[in-house]
Design an enzyme around this catalytic site. Structure first.
Site, mmCIF file in Angstrom:
data_model
loop_
_atom_site.group_PDB
_atom_site.id
_atom_site.type_symbol
_atom_site.label_atom_id
_atom_site.label_comp_id
_atom_site.label_asym_id
_atom_site.label_seq_id
_atom_site.Cartn_x
_atom_site.Cartn_y
_atom_site.Cartn_z
ATOM 1 N N HIS A 233 0.954 -1.317 0.021
ATOM 2 C CA HIS A 233 0.137 0.028 0.052
ATOM 3 C C HIS A 233 0.843 1.197 0.014
ATOM 4 O O HIS A 233 1.924 1.294 0.842
ATOM 5 C CB HIS A 233 -0.769 -0.222 1.182
ATOM 6 C CG HIS A 233 -1.876 0.988 1.306
ATOM 7 N ND1 HIS A 233 -1.680 2.167 1.172
ATOM 8 C CD2 HIS A 233 -3.336 0.884 1.008
ATOM 9 C CE1 HIS A 233 -2.722 3.055 1.560
ATOM 10 N NE2 HIS A 233 -3.902 2.213 1.183
ATOM 11 N N CYS A 271 -3.787 2.509 -4.654
ATOM 12 C CA CYS A 271 -4.740 3.444 -3.913
ATOM 13 C C CYS A 271 -4.777 4.792 -4.484
ATOM 14 O O CYS A 271 -3.837 5.458 -4.668
ATOM 15 C CB CYS A 271 -4.213 3.419 -2.353
ATOM 16 S SG CYS A 271 -5.170 4.652 -1.502
ATOM 17 N N HIS A 298 -7.638 0.505 -4.475
ATOM 18 C CA HIS A 298 -8.560 1.259 -3.461
ATOM 19 C C HIS A 298 -8.812 2.301 -4.462
ATOM 20 O O HIS A 298 -8.176 2.989 -4.709
ATOM 21 C CB HIS A 298 -7.398 1.791 -2.150
ATOM 22 C CG HIS A 298 -7.248 0.616 -1.463
ATOM 23 N ND1 HIS A 298 -6.338 1.074 -0.227
ATOM 24 C CD2 HIS A 298 -7.588 -0.801 -1.148
ATOM 25 C CE1 HIS A 298 -6.316 -0.217 0.641
ATOM 26 N NE2 HIS A 298 -6.805 -1.231 -0.130
ATOM 27 N N ASP A 345 -13.007 3.279 -1.090
ATOM 28 C CA ASP A 345 -12.275 3.560 0.105
ATOM 29 C C ASP A 345 -12.844 4.776 0.603
ATOM 30 O O ASP A 345 -13.520 5.701 0.176
ATOM 31 C CB ASP A 345 -10.746 3.691 -0.138
ATOM 32 C CG ASP A 345 -9.864 3.501 0.852
ATOM 33 O OD1 ASP A 345 -10.313 2.943 1.933
ATOM 34 O OD2 ASP A 345 -8.512 3.510 0.672
ATOM 35 N N HIS A 346 -12.873 5.133 2.154
ATOM 36 C CA HIS A 346 -13.003 6.185 2.428
ATOM 37 C C HIS A 346 -14.338 6.861 2.214
ATOM 38 O O HIS A 346 -14.446 7.896 1.311
ATOM 39 C CB HIS A 346 -12.050 7.064 2.635
ATOM 40 C CG HIS A 346 -10.853 6.656 3.173
ATOM 41 N ND1 HIS A 346 -9.499 7.386 3.134
ATOM 42 C CD2 HIS A 346 -10.331 5.426 3.740
ATOM 43 C CE1 HIS A 346 -8.532 6.544 3.694
ATOM 44 N NE2 HIS A 346 -8.918 5.418 4.169
ATOM 45 N N TYR A 363 -14.992 4.792 7.269
ATOM 46 C CA TYR A 363 -15.528 3.207 6.670
ATOM 47 C C TYR A 363 -16.994 3.278 7.276
ATOM 48 O O TYR A 363 -17.508 2.509 7.838
ATOM 49 C CB TYR A 363 -14.769 2.290 7.542
ATOM 50 C CG TYR A 363 -13.287 1.955 7.051
ATOM 51 C CD1 TYR A 363 -13.252 1.411 5.734
ATOM 52 C CD2 TYR A 363 -12.146 2.916 7.522
ATOM 53 C CE1 TYR A 363 -11.943 1.372 5.039
ATOM 54 C CE2 TYR A 363 -11.147 2.897 6.784
ATOM 55 C CZ TYR A 363 -11.157 1.970 5.767
ATOM 56 O OH TYR A 363 -9.696 1.923 5.082
HETATM 57 C C1 DNO Z 1 -6.807 3.494 5.197
HETATM 58 C C2 DNO Z 1 -5.990 2.343 4.674
HETATM 59 C C3 DNO Z 1 -4.717 1.901 5.270
HETATM 60 C C4 DNO Z 1 -4.000 0.716 4.621
HETATM 61 C C5 DNO Z 1 -2.777 0.331 5.275
HETATM 62 C C6 DNO Z 1 -2.356 -0.999 4.516
HETATM 63 O O1 DNO Z 1 -7.694 3.477 4.952
HETATM 64 O O2 DNO Z 1 -5.944 2.197 3.344
HETATM 65 O O3 DNO Z 1 -4.952 1.718 6.641
HETATM 66 O O4 DNO Z 1 -4.925 -0.240 4.811
HETATM 67 O O5 DNO Z 1 -1.999 1.175 5.210
HETATM 68 O O6 DNO Z 1 -1.443 -1.769 5.196
#
Ligand code: DNO
Length: 387
Positions: A233, A271, A298, A345-346, A363
């Site tokens: 990541h 990501c 992501h 994500d988010h 989340y």
């Molecule tokens: C945040 C995430 C991070 C990610 C870690 C992967 O939302 O994308 O916590 O999971 O960095 O190891």
């Protein structure tokens, strides 16, 4: 794309049954109760796997098997920690899970200064504010050498902002940076945090990259034997913070990563939020360039501001062109004849998420559902119109 949702285990207020209703096929989770650096035992892995499968969902990706600090520093008991990591990899593979996300960020995982930043429409978003970060470093943790990390203009703004903050606001900023975020490994206090970052005092970017390379050369052969792909990541945010080196921020960093060991198992979590916060990253170009090494997506969209601050915008808004991103993703999927696991994500806190149900910041159910639904429609539109 295979649609997935992150889930933080049985304590998560967003339940597996909700994920099913969101239309996702897969779940992304970890053994959050196992301490960093310890072995993931088969029995524990199977409990979680069975629970996920009892909802007719699949455990698509492990996020994450965290990397012990001694491995990043290559000191102390790091050899034992690497052996533990290899054993965890063998154990997850023996349970049929072959996809593993991780990161190599020193001390902190992802970092934000505000978790409930009010947007004009009444929903709330995560935010990284450069001035607040400077406030934290200069006046809350009082980090030596901080003046070298910020422009005089930001330092001046930080001074003024700090002088106007209430003690509750100062505490909230400290909590947001050190313990607010889901998925981070430890809750830290200022003294512990200072001790931890001091360990990195003489470690350069090149040293940290060398330690990552060493780690990968140890574990990737085990991945190959067991059919596992690892997916790093990127650093979030993609810049050095607190004087700590961050090494996965750009196209060049990803080139270095893939060169450390030439194996499809040595892969990337693409990501778009983390990489998209760096204005120099051309996301569609990078997706095409690292096509064969991207194993996990992501998708989120940050809105960048001139001073390096950013907030999490709607998935189709923000500073990155999500249409071009998804187009590039669909192209590489077609070439490779696969569906990449993707999680929206988010999400924002919105509608019922705003009621006190305590979903983890970023989340939420509805915020992420909105993101998923928009991305699903976008992908469908692109694939149908390109036939
Ligand atoms: C945040 C995430 C991070 C990610 C870690 C992967 O939302 O994308 O916590 O999971 O960095 O190891």
């Amino acid at each position: 794309m295979q649609e997935t949702f992150r889930w933080f285990g049985v304590k998560d207020s967003v339940k597996l049954s909700y994920i099913k209703q969101a239309g996702a096929k897969g779940v992304v989770t970890a053994l959050h109760h196992v301490a960093n650096g310890e072995i993931w035992e088969v029995e524990e892995i199977m409990k979680v796997k069975n629970l996920i499968e009892s909802h007719d969902l699949e455990w698509s990706f492990i996020e994450s098997i965290p990397i012990h600090e001694n491995i990043k520093l290559r000191k102390g008991d790091y050899l034992q920690r690497i052996e533990n990591y290899k054993q965890s990899l063998k154990n997850v593979a023996s349970c049929g899970i072959k996809n593993v996300c991780y990161n190599f960020m020193p001390v902190l995982d992802w970092t934000r200064t505000e978790l409930f930043w009010k947007l004009p429409d009444g929903s709330t978003a995560l935010r990284f504010d450069k001035v607040d970060m400077a406030v934290f470093e200069c006046f809350i943790m009082e980090r030596d050498g901080v003046e070298d990390s910020y422009t005089p203009e930001i330092l001046e703004k930080a001074k003024i902002r700090f002088s106007q903050m209430t003690s509750d606001e100062k505490q909230a900023l400290e909590d947001n940076v050190l313990k607010g975020l889901p998925g981070t490994v430890d809750d830290l206090t200022i003294p512990i945090f200072k001790e931890m970052i001091a360990q990195y005092d003489n470690l350069s970017h090149a040293d940290l990259k060398a330690n990552l390379s060493y780690f990968l050369n140890e574990v990737i052969p085990v991945c190959e034997e067991n059919g596992i792909v690892m997916a790093i990541h990127p650093d979030d945010p993609p810049m050095d913070i607190m004087g700590l080196p961050r090494i996965i921020k750009s196209e060049k960093d990803l080139e270095d990563l893939v060169s450390f060991i030439d194996s499809p198992s040595n892969g990337i979590t693409f990501c778009t939020g983390s990489l998209g916060a760096n204005p120099n990253n051309d996301l569609p170009k990078m997706i095409r360039k690292f096509a064969n090494r991207i194993h996990f997506l992501h998708l989120r969209n940050v809105r960048r501001e001139a001073d390096g601050s950013f907030y999490e915008d709607n998935h189709l808004d923000g500073s990155s062109d999500m249409y071009e991103v998804v187009k590039a993703v669909l192209e590489i999927e077609k070439e490779r004849n696969i569906q990449l696991p993707m999680r929206p994500d988010h999400g924002h806190q919105m509608l019922h998420d705003l009621e006190p149900n305590k979903a983890y910041p970023g989340y939420t159910s509805i915020g992420r559902l909105r993101g998923l639904a928009e991305l699903r429609g976008l992908a469908l539109g692109i694939s149908r119109s390109s036939k």
